[in-house]
Design a protein around this motif. Structure first.
Motif, PDB file in Angstrom:
ATOM      1  N   TYR A 167      52.850  49.390  31.612  1.00 25.74           N
ATOM      2  CA  TYR A 167      51.773  48.866  30.788  1.00 25.74           C
ATOM      3  C   TYR A 167      50.982  47.822  31.586  1.00 25.74           C
ATOM      4  O   TYR A 167      51.555  46.875  32.112  1.00 25.74           O
ATOM      5  CB  TYR A 167      52.330  48.207  29.521  1.00 25.74           C
ATOM      6  CG  TYR A 167      53.246  49.105  28.728  1.00 25.74           C
ATOM      7  CD1 TYR A 167      52.736  50.009  27.810  1.00 25.74           C
ATOM      8  CD2 TYR A 167      54.625  49.048  28.919  1.00 25.74           C
ATOM      9  CE1 TYR A 167      53.586  50.849  27.082  1.00 25.74           C
ATOM     10  CE2 TYR A 167      55.478  49.886  28.196  1.00 25.74           C
ATOM     11  CZ  TYR A 167      54.956  50.778  27.284  1.00 25.74           C
ATOM     12  OH  TYR A 167      55.790  51.596  26.589  1.00 25.74           O
ATOM     13  N   ASN A 168      49.679  48.040  31.673  1.00 30.41           N
ATOM     14  CA  ASN A 168      48.823  47.045  32.296  1.00 30.41           C
ATOM     15  C   ASN A 168      48.822  45.797  31.415  1.00 30.41           C
ATOM     16  O   ASN A 168      48.679  45.895  30.187  1.00 30.41           O
ATOM     17  CB  ASN A 168      47.402  47.596  32.442  1.00 30.41           C
ATOM     18  CG  ASN A 168      46.531  46.734  33.341  1.00 30.41           C
ATOM     19  OD1 ASN A 168      46.355  45.547  33.085  1.00 30.41           O
ATOM     20  ND2 ASN A 168      45.989  47.328  34.377  1.00 30.41           N
ATOM     21  N   PHE A 169      48.977  44.627  32.037  1.00 27.03           N
ATOM     22  CA  PHE A 169      49.091  43.390  31.262  1.00 27.03           C
ATOM     23  C   PHE A 169      47.865  43.169  30.388  1.00 27.03           C
ATOM     24  O   PHE A 169      47.975  42.749  29.236  1.00 27.03           O
ATOM     25  CB  PHE A 169      49.287  42.197  32.206  1.00 27.03           C
ATOM     26  CG  PHE A 169      49.535  40.899  31.485  1.00 27.03           C
ATOM     27  CD1 PHE A 169      50.817  40.546  31.099  1.00 27.03           C
ATOM     28  CD2 PHE A 169      48.497  40.043  31.169  1.00 27.03           C
ATOM     29  CE1 PHE A 169      51.053  39.362  30.414  1.00 27.03           C
ATOM     30  CE2 PHE A 169      48.717  38.858  30.503  1.00 27.03           C
ATOM     31  CZ  PHE A 169      50.006  38.516  30.116  1.00 27.03           C
ATOM     32  N   PHE A 170      46.675  43.421  30.928  1.00 26.64           N
ATOM     33  CA  PHE A 170      45.453  43.198  30.153  1.00 26.64           C
ATOM     34  C   PHE A 170      45.073  44.465  29.385  1.00 26.64           C
ATOM     35  O   PHE A 170      44.021  45.072  29.608  1.00 26.64           O
ATOM     36  CB  PHE A 170      44.313  42.724  31.056  1.00 26.64           C
ATOM     37  CG  PHE A 170      44.463  41.298  31.481  1.00 26.64           C
ATOM     38  CD1 PHE A 170      44.370  40.257  30.571  1.00 26.64           C
ATOM     39  CD2 PHE A 170      44.727  40.991  32.799  1.00 26.64           C
ATOM     40  CE1 PHE A 170      44.530  38.934  30.957  1.00 26.64           C
ATOM     41  CE2 PHE A 170      44.874  39.660  33.204  1.00 26.64           C
ATOM     42  CZ  PHE A 170      44.784  38.634  32.283  1.00 26.64           C
ATOM     43  N   SER A 171      45.957  44.855  28.496  1.00 29.83           N
ATOM     44  CA  SER A 171      45.692  45.969  27.586  1.00 29.83           C
ATOM     45  C   SER A 171      46.392  45.659  26.276  1.00 29.83           C
ATOM     46  O   SER A 171      47.320  44.849  26.228  1.00 29.83           O
ATOM     47  CB  SER A 171      46.218  47.289  28.177  1.00 29.83           C
ATOM     48  OG  SER A 171      47.638  47.301  28.166  1.00 29.83           O
ATOM     49  N   PRO A 201      40.156  42.875  37.382  1.00 26.58           N
ATOM     50  CA  PRO A 201      39.003  43.683  36.975  1.00 26.58           C
ATOM     51  C   PRO A 201      38.993  44.053  35.503  1.00 26.58           C
ATOM     52  O   PRO A 201      37.930  44.328  34.940  1.00 26.58           O
ATOM     53  CB  PRO A 201      39.117  44.942  37.859  1.00 26.58           C
ATOM     54  CG  PRO A 201      40.556  45.012  38.246  1.00 26.58           C
ATOM     55  CD  PRO A 201      41.015  43.594  38.348  1.00 26.58           C
ATOM     56  N   ASN A 202      40.152  44.074  34.858  1.00 27.20           N
ATOM     57  CA  ASN A 202      40.193  44.449  33.445  1.00 27.20           C
ATOM     58  C   ASN A 202      40.493  43.250  32.539  1.00 27.20           C
ATOM     59  O   ASN A 202      40.948  43.425  31.402  1.00 27.20           O
ATOM     60  CB  ASN A 202      41.201  45.581  33.205  1.00 27.20           C
ATOM     61  CG  ASN A 202      42.580  45.262  33.752  1.00 27.20           C
ATOM     62  OD1 ASN A 202      42.722  44.362  34.565  1.00 27.20           O
ATOM     63  ND2 ASN A 202      43.588  45.990  33.317  1.00 27.20           N
ATOM     64  N   PHE A 203      40.219  42.032  33.048  1.00 28.66           N
ATOM     65  CA  PHE A 203      40.308  40.851  32.186  1.00 28.66           C
ATOM     66  C   PHE A 203      39.324  41.021  31.036  1.00 28.66           C
ATOM     67  O   PHE A 203      38.168  41.406  31.228  1.00 28.66           O
ATOM     68  CB  PHE A 203      39.974  39.584  32.972  1.00 28.66           C
ATOM     69  CG  PHE A 203      39.869  38.352  32.110  1.00 28.66           C
ATOM     70  CD1 PHE A 203      40.993  37.612  31.811  1.00 28.66           C
ATOM     71  CD2 PHE A 203      38.650  37.952  31.578  1.00 28.66           C
ATOM     72  CE1 PHE A 203      40.916  36.478  31.010  1.00 28.66           C
ATOM     73  CE2 PHE A 203      38.557  36.825  30.773  1.00 28.66           C
ATOM     74  CZ  PHE A 203      39.695  36.086  30.494  1.00 28.66           C
ATOM     75  N   SER A 204      39.758  40.735  29.826  1.00 28.77           N
ATOM     76  CA  SER A 204      38.910  40.927  28.644  1.00 28.77           C
ATOM     77  C   SER A 204      38.977  39.711  27.735  1.00 28.77           C
ATOM     78  O   SER A 204      40.037  39.382  27.204  1.00 28.77           O
ATOM     79  CB  SER A 204      39.356  42.179  27.872  1.00 28.77           C
ATOM     80  OG  SER A 204      38.753  42.232  26.597  1.00 28.77           O
TER      81      SER A 204
END
Length: 247
Positions: free
Chosen positions: A67-71, A106-109
């Motif tokens: 699991y990607n952390f930023f999801s 790159p996927n920081f939200s």
């Protein structure tokens, strides 16, 4: 139909595999081996972090699930909790676990992190200290990158905890967010900061004088602080503002 592993893991595909260094290539291959169930992770539950061409990624691995952390996927399966001073389990926003170099993810939200606060209690002093520290880290991230998402998120966190933290802490953090947002501190907040300068807490007074743009008074307090306190302040975002006014 085979699933694209980079897309599934939310890894940005805009890199040339031949450009990876040995460490990057090794880490990616290890991750893909777990993804394709060709390798059993040890331990079965773990967190791994690595960089690919100056972009950072964090993953949680549970057996052969990655699991990607930023999801929001992994937060549906796992929770982050702490024990408060009364030995109660307090659920936390898990996304505060990563607070450094956020601009390199790159996927920081921002929205994902805001959503992580939904339904949480802010009655725990222990939790609010962690959230305040996260707020300070966001300001440091903003100073490093000028990415306004970090500033907006810091204000969001402050609004969440403002009724549960010390008033002086709220005033200082509110003022330093405003200073970064507009380039100045409002008259109303300046009046609150002036009141704070009568505090017996030297760190509080130091922060107030920095935000009031009074370098001489801030310098005077700085010289009286012990080395341990100075080192702590150096890591605070207020020190970045102090650097811009000190003489």
């Amino acid at each position: 139909m085979h699933q694209n592993p980079l897309k599934a893991l939310q890894i940005s595909p805009d890199f040339d595999p031949s450009s990876l260094n040995q460490k990057e290539s090794s880490m990616l291959n290890e991750l893909l081996a777990v993804f394709y169930s060709k390798k059993k992770p040890e331990p079965e539950f773990q967190r791994i972090s690595f960089s690919l061409i100056n972009k950072r990624y964090d993953f949680l691995i549970n057996k052969n699930h990655i699991y990607n952390f930023f999801s929001n996927t992994w937060t549906k399966l796992f929770q982050m909790q702490i024990k408060d001073d009364h030995n109660r389990n307090i659920k936390l926003n898990p996304f505060i676990a990563i607070s450094e170099n956020l601009n390199e993810y790159p996927n920081f939200s921002k929205q994902l992190i805001c959503d992580g606060f939904k339904g949480l209690s802010f009655a725990s002093d222990t939790a609010n200290i962690l959230y305040t520290n996260y707020l300070l880290a966001l300001l440091n991230n903003y100073d490093q990158s000028q990415n306004k998402n970090f500033l907006d998120l810091a204000l969001f966190v402050l609004e969440k905890v403002k009724s549960h933290i010390d008033k002086n802490t709220f005033v200082i953090n509110s003022a330093q967010i405003e200073k970064r947002n507009t380039g100045e501190v409002s008259i109303e907040k300046q009046q609150e900061l002036i009141h704070i300068t009568s505090s017996s807490n030297l760190c509080i007074k130091f922060c107030a004088f920095v935000l009031l743009n009074m370098p001489n008074k801030a310098n005077k307090i700085w010289k009286t602080l012990d080395d341990q306190t100075k080192q702590a302040i150096v890591n605070w975002p207020i020190y970045n503002l102090y650097g811009s006014i000190r003489k």
